[in-house]
Motif scaffolding. Structure first.
Motif, PDB file in Angstrom:
ATOM      1  N   ASP A   9       0.754  -1.193   0.059  1.00 39.92           N
ATOM      2  CA  ASP A   9      -0.083  -0.025  -0.014  1.00 39.92           C
ATOM      3  C   ASP A   9       0.962   1.279  -0.050  1.00 39.92           C
ATOM      4  N   GLU A  10       1.738   1.247   0.937  1.00 38.57           N
ATOM      5  CA  GLU A  10       2.662   2.210   1.019  1.00 38.57           C
ATOM      6  C   GLU A  10       3.214   2.693  -0.264  1.00 38.57           C
ATOM      7  N   ALA A  17      -5.067  -2.992 -11.602  1.00 42.17           N
ATOM      8  CA  ALA A  17      -4.116  -4.037 -10.898  1.00 42.17           C
ATOM      9  C   ALA A  17      -4.461  -4.121  -9.374  1.00 42.17           C
ATOM     10  N   CYS A  18      -4.602  -3.258  -8.793  1.00 37.68           N
ATOM     11  CA  CYS A  18      -4.814  -2.978  -7.333  1.00 37.68           C
ATOM     12  C   CYS A  18      -6.170  -4.088  -6.884  1.00 37.68           C
ATOM     13  N   GLU A  40      -5.638  -7.334  -4.839  1.00 37.58           N
ATOM     14  CA  GLU A  40      -6.305  -7.712  -3.252  1.00 37.58           C
ATOM     15  C   GLU A  40      -6.800  -9.081  -3.607  1.00 37.58           C
ATOM     16  N   GLN A  41      -7.165  -9.737  -4.768  1.00 36.99           N
ATOM     17  CA  GLN A  41      -7.565 -11.236  -4.714  1.00 36.99           C
ATOM     18  C   GLN A  41      -6.423 -11.803  -4.800  1.00 36.99           C
ATOM     19  N   THR A  93     -12.179 -10.529   2.777  1.00 39.28           N
ATOM     20  CA  THR A  93     -11.412  -9.703   1.587  1.00 39.28           C
ATOM     21  C   THR A  93     -10.116  -9.084   2.321  1.00 39.28           C
ATOM     22  N   VAL A  94      -9.290  -8.629   1.205  1.00 37.32           N
ATOM     23  CA  VAL A  94      -8.122  -7.522   1.543  1.00 37.32           C
ATOM     24  C   VAL A  94      -8.390  -6.285   0.816  1.00 37.32           C
ATOM     25  N   VAL A  95      -8.454  -5.051   1.351  1.00 31.13           N
ATOM     26  CA  VAL A  95      -8.840  -3.965   0.658  1.00 31.13           C
ATOM     27  C   VAL A  95      -7.566  -3.162   0.950  1.00 31.13           C
ATOM     28  N   LEU A  96      -6.913  -2.728  -0.460  1.00 34.79           N
ATOM     29  CA  LEU A  96      -5.799  -2.049  -0.550  1.00 34.79           C
ATOM     30  C   LEU A  96      -6.230  -0.540  -0.628  1.00 34.79           C
TER      31      LEU A  96
END
Length: 787
Positions: A511-512, A547-548, A552-553, A567-570
């Motif tokens: 993320d950073e 792409a983000c 996440e997937q 889920t993963v949330v960027l």
């Protein structure tokens, strides 16, 4: 005296036996026996007297016989004389024998006395010989003790010394040498103890020198176990769920026997230690030996640890040597505890183990600052992981080392972020911000494989060379992102129990990087005045948003079981989405700025005396500009964004055109001026019609209705609410009266009709379109704009 009488009776009896002998041999036997008895008992004189008395009695008997029978007597006398002569001869012989016997008796007595004295001397000699033999045995055994010491047979020497003390010295206690030897025994025992300790110290020194090689062999064996476990896991996938040193892995590998202390590469002999223990047990100094041994091992542990190490060696030899030495030392400790019962307690061994681990961690921590390469740090982690797995197999606790791996991982994550941050910055700064050309199919395949990109057309329909919508930075960043993910998870290979930390750190680091080094860098470049670059940035931002979403997937699929579900949330996904809007606004700003510049070149003569027959040059330039950017610069944008730009540009253009007659500098507008404006608006309307999007045309409604109002014959219609809503519903309630006042329509009407041809007069009345607020509202909602 009674004694003399008894002796005489004995002699008489002896003489009786001699005279009564039946044979010459018996005669001489009795005679010799009487002489020996007389010689032994000093009775020779009595024997002579008895013989003389016997002789007198015989003579008297003969004289008596002779007096009876003279002839017989004479004959007997002759015989007697003969016998007397013989008797005298015999007496002389007896006397000679007696003397000889006396001499022999004296000789026998002398010999007997000498024999007695010789027997005493011989007894003394025998006793001296026995004492000498015992003394020699003691001395021989004492010398044997030192010989055994010289041959390193310490226990045999001690046993010989005990035998000397408990057995042999007791035989010579009356001799001074016994005290001397007895007093030397404690010193000799101390000498044995010192000698066996010297041998033990030599053994310990060799063990310390061998520790590193022992650890190296243990590491190699662990690597072999890894390889075997990997092969088994490839053949039987279920085994892949079990780690090295797990119960299942241990059972699967139990056929591979390997003795770390006795193999073809290394043999460790514990005989000196066992002998030293045996000696000290025999000396009753076991506890003292335990204390001394523990102290020696602590000293060896301190000598094993260097003051510092370096981690920048590409081969990692400094760290490997340290950990191999610790491993070898610890393995010897475990083996000692197992083989030498009671010598080393589990507490002692664990204390040394913890101390060595703490020192090693401190050394590595101090040297971490010099490590600036993530790959090198990954090798360092691999060495430590191999050390952990090796020592786990020997029953040591490794929790502190597992925790220390988190420190290495933090450093590793920091180095990865720093490196990929530089890579991303270089990619962003060196990009040409032009659509990426592809010359060959293999180039296309490579780009599509590494990028999160779904082509609009199948590969079979493409013709090369072709152009991809994004610039070169996008696939390069995608490659770096994939490498970043892979290298993050490389840290979990072999041994790392904190997988959730990897998942969380990877998400935050990714993320950073995406937010600060990619997204923000692209946003910073939006300050450029080059519209084509901004358009390319917008296209790139859109692909990065995609792409983000794919990332996440991917992160959900890649994260460990230890991480929470869901889920993963960027945050980067939202940042790229917002940055797209920023880029769109920047495009609006540049397009509108260009429109402002073009409209700013408009030169309307609001009180012209003649009517212009051609649209104004600025209007032609404006439409040409809008057409060009849509077909060139903005061509790569998605259709909805291009429509939005058109919508905003036309809306802004209409507003700016409308502001021209509203300018305070314009005091009066005649019909010719209105006709010129109307002609330009009509030209703009025709251009919008060519775009084949009815919604875009609605942006000109206010402008067209306002021009129609300025050309209206009856301006009072504007003040009629019903009529105004029907004809001039989009005209601003404040702008309408201002423009009507400037037109002064009633005063100029006559002049206008006289000068204007009828066709033109009719044309000026044709710019009227009904309002369509519903469609405009729908378009505004579609593009996220406020009406």
């Amino acid at each position: 005296m009674p004694c003399t009488v008894d002796q005489r009776v004995d002699c008489d009896s002896a003489v009786q036996q001699i005279t009564l002998s039946f044979s010459e041999d018996q005669y001489f036997d009795h005679l010799i026996s009487a002489i020996e008895d007389a010689g032994t008992g000093a009775k020779g004189q009595q024997l002579l007297q008895s013989l003389a008395q016997f002789s007198i009695e015989r003579e008297a008997e003969i004289e008596g016989i002779c007096s009876t029978n003279h002839q017989g007597f004479a004959s007997a006398s002759s015989q007697l004389l003969l016998v007397s002569g013989q008797s005298r001869t015999l007496m002389n012989d007896i006397h000679a024998i007696s003397q000889s016997t006396q001499i022999s008796t004296e000789n026998v007595a002398r010999d007997k006395k000498a024999s007695v004295e010789s027997r005493a001397i011989r007894q003394n000699i025998d006793e001296a010989n026995e004492a000498l033999r015992d003394g020699l045995a003691v001395l021989r055994l004492a010398n044997q003790v030192y010989d055994l010491l010289g041959r390193k047979s310490h226990y045999s020497a001690l046993r010989a010394l005990d035998e000397l003390q408990d057995v042999h010295l007791l035989k010579i206690t009356k001799f001074k040498i016994a005290d001397t030897i007895r007093k030397s025994i404690p010193d000799t025992k101390k000498l044995i103890a010192d000698a066996v300790m010297a041998d033990l110290n030599t053994w310990l020194f060799r063990i310390r020198e061998t520790s590193q090689f022992l650890g190296e062999v243990a590491f190699y064996h662990t690597e072999q176990r890894r390889a075997r476990h990997k092969d088994r896991a490839e053949k039987l996938l279920a085994l892949g769920n079990f780690k090295l040193n797990s119960a299942v892995e241990s059972v699967a590998d139990e056929n591979e026997e390997f003795d770390i202390l006795d193999n073809e590469d290394l043999q460790v002999d514990f005989t000196p230690l066992f002998e030293c223990m045996q000696i000290h047990d025999a000396l009753g100094q076991r506890e003292k030996f335990k204390v001394d041994y523990a102290s020696t091992r602590r000293q060896q542990k301190d000598l094993l640890m260097p003051p510092s190490i370096t981690l920048i060696d590409p081969e990692g030899s400094s760290l490997s040597e340290l950990l191999e030495g610790i491993a070898g030392f610890a393995i010897i400790e475990k083996a000692t505890m197992s083989k030498a019962h009671g010598l080393r307690s589990l507490t002692d061994v664990d204390e040394l183990w913890v101390s060595m681990c703490q020192t090693a961690m401190a050394l590595v921590s101090n040297a971490l600052s010099e490590v600036t390469n993530a790959e090198l740090l990954l090798k360092i982690k691999g060495i430590i992981a191999l050390f952990i797995q090796t020592m786990t197999s020997y029953g040591y606790l490794v929790q502190m080392l597992d925790t220390f791996l988190l420190t290495l991982f933090d450093k590793y994550a920091e180095l990865l972020k720093r490196r990929f941050s530089d890579d991303f910055q270089e990619i962003v700064s060196t990009d040409d911000y032009m659509p990426m050309p592809i010359h060959k199919p293999d180039e296309y395949d490579k780009v599509v494989n590494v990028s999160w990109y779904t082509p609009e057309k199948p590969r079979q329909e493409l013709r090369f060379p072709c152009v991809l919508p994004f610039s070169q930075m996008y696939p390069l960043c995608c490659i770096d992102i994939r490498n970043f993910l892979n290298q993050f998870y490389f840290f979990s290979d072999d041994h790392f129990h904190h997988l959730k930390v990897i998942d969380d750190t990877l998400k935050s680091s990714l993320d950073e990087l995406l937010c600060e080094k990619v997204c923000q860098s692209l946003v910073d470049r939006l300050s450029t005045q080059y519209l084509g670059q901004i358009v390319q940035i917008l296209i790139n931002l859109e692909h990065f948003e995609t792409a983000c979403q794919e990332l996440e997937q991917l992160l959900v699929a890649a994260r460990s079981n230890a991480s929470a579900g869901g889920t993963v949330v960027l945050k980067a996904t939202e940042d790229f989405r917002n940055s797209k809007k920023t880029a769109e606004k920047r495009i609006f700003e540049l397009v509108n700025s260009k429109i402002d510049d073009l409209i700013g070149t408009a030169e309307y003569d609001w009180t012209a005396s003649t009517l212009e027959t051609e649209p104004s040059s600025y209007m032609q330039t404006l439409t040409r500009y809008l057409s060009n950017i849509m077909n060139t610069v903005l061509l790569g944008l998605p259709t909805e964004i291009k429509e939005l730009i058109y919508f905003d540009a036309l809306s802004h253009a209409a507003t700016m055109i409308l502001s021209l007659p509203l300018s305070p500098d314009v005091k009066c507008i005649n019909p010719n001026g209105v006709a010129t404006l109307s002609q330009d608006v009509e030209y703009l309307t025709e251009f919008v019609d060519t775009l084949k999007n009815p919604i875009l045309k609605e942006n000109l409604d206010e402008l067209r209705q306002t021009v129609a109002l300025m050309q209206a014959e009856n301006s009072d219609d504007f003040y009629d609410v019903a009529t105004r809503n029907k004809k001039y519903g989009r005209v601003d309630a404040m702008n309408g009266p201002m423009l009507l006042e400037k037109c002064d329509f009633l005063q100029t009407l006559v002049l206008y009709e006289a000068k204007m041809p009828l066709t033109v007069h009719r044309l000026t009345h044709a710019v009227q379109v009904p309002a369509k607020p519903d469609k405009l509202t729908a378009l505004s909602s579609r593009f996220g704009m406020k009406s």
